[in-house]
Design a protein around this motif. Sequence first.
Motif, short mmCIF file in Angstrom:
data_model
loop_
_atom_site.label_atom_id
_atom_site.label_comp_id
_atom_site.label_asym_id
_atom_site.label_seq_id
_atom_site.Cartn_x
_atom_site.Cartn_y
_atom_site.Cartn_z
N SER A 32 14.38 4.87 12.32
CA SER A 32 13.49 5.59 11.70
C SER A 32 13.52 5.15 10.10
O SER A 32 14.28 4.41 9.79
N CYS A 33 12.23 5.55 9.45
CA CYS A 33 12.04 4.81 8.12
C CYS A 33 12.08 5.94 7.33
O CYS A 33 12.03 7.05 7.54
N ALA A 34 12.32 5.73 6.02
CA ALA A 34 12.05 6.45 4.66
C ALA A 34 10.90 7.16 4.55
O ALA A 34 9.79 6.72 5.24
N GLU A 35 10.79 8.18 3.94
CA GLU A 35 9.42 9.02 3.86
C GLU A 35 8.42 8.00 3.06
O GLU A 35 8.82 7.44 2.05
N GLY A 36 7.36 8.16 3.68
CA GLY A 36 6.20 7.29 2.84
C GLY A 36 6.40 5.97 3.67
O GLY A 36 5.55 5.14 3.33
N HIS A 37 7.02 5.46 4.54
CA HIS A 37 7.20 4.28 5.30
C HIS A 37 6.87 4.41 6.83
O HIS A 37 7.25 5.64 7.15
N MET A 38 6.61 3.45 7.41
CA MET A 38 6.16 3.61 8.89
C MET A 38 6.64 2.31 9.41
O MET A 38 6.92 1.17 8.93
N LEU A 39 7.13 2.51 10.71
CA LEU A 39 7.73 1.30 11.45
C LEU A 39 6.78 0.37 11.93
O LEU A 39 5.80 1.04 12.41
N ASP A 40 6.75 -0.77 11.50
CA ASP A 40 5.78 -1.90 12.25
C ASP A 40 6.30 -2.44 13.40
O ASP A 40 7.12 -3.07 13.47
N ALA A 41 5.52 -2.33 14.55
CA ALA A 41 6.08 -2.62 15.96
C ALA A 41 6.19 -4.06 15.87
O ALA A 41 7.04 -4.54 16.68
N GLN A 42 5.24 -4.84 15.21
CA GLN A 42 5.53 -6.18 15.58
C GLN A 42 6.37 -6.92 14.77
O GLN A 42 7.33 -7.59 15.50
N THR A 43 7.04 -6.45 13.70
CA THR A 43 8.10 -7.11 12.88
C THR A 43 9.46 -6.20 13.05
O THR A 43 10.57 -6.96 12.89
N GLY A 44 9.21 -4.94 13.49
CA GLY A 44 10.51 -4.17 13.68
C GLY A 44 11.05 -3.79 12.38
O GLY A 44 12.02 -3.44 12.17
N THR A 45 10.10 -3.78 11.10
CA THR A 45 10.49 -3.33 9.99
C THR A 45 9.57 -2.02 9.32
O THR A 45 8.86 -1.74 9.99
#
Length: 52
Positions: A32-45
């Motif tokens: 899970s990512c911090a609020e205001g961020h989303m997971l980029d499926a390609q890089t996994g970050t």
Amino acid sequence: MKTKTTLAVIALVLAPSLALACPMHDGKQAMSCAEGHMLDAQTGTCVPQTTS
């Protein structure tokens, strides 16, 4: 009493190994990512979420 204790110790020592050896376990964990961020499926970050 000594036999029960020995079996309990063996079970506790082997439990993590058996859990990892489970065929249904693929080694992936939920991320899970911090609020205001989303997971980029390609890089996994986590990347900042853009709004339009």
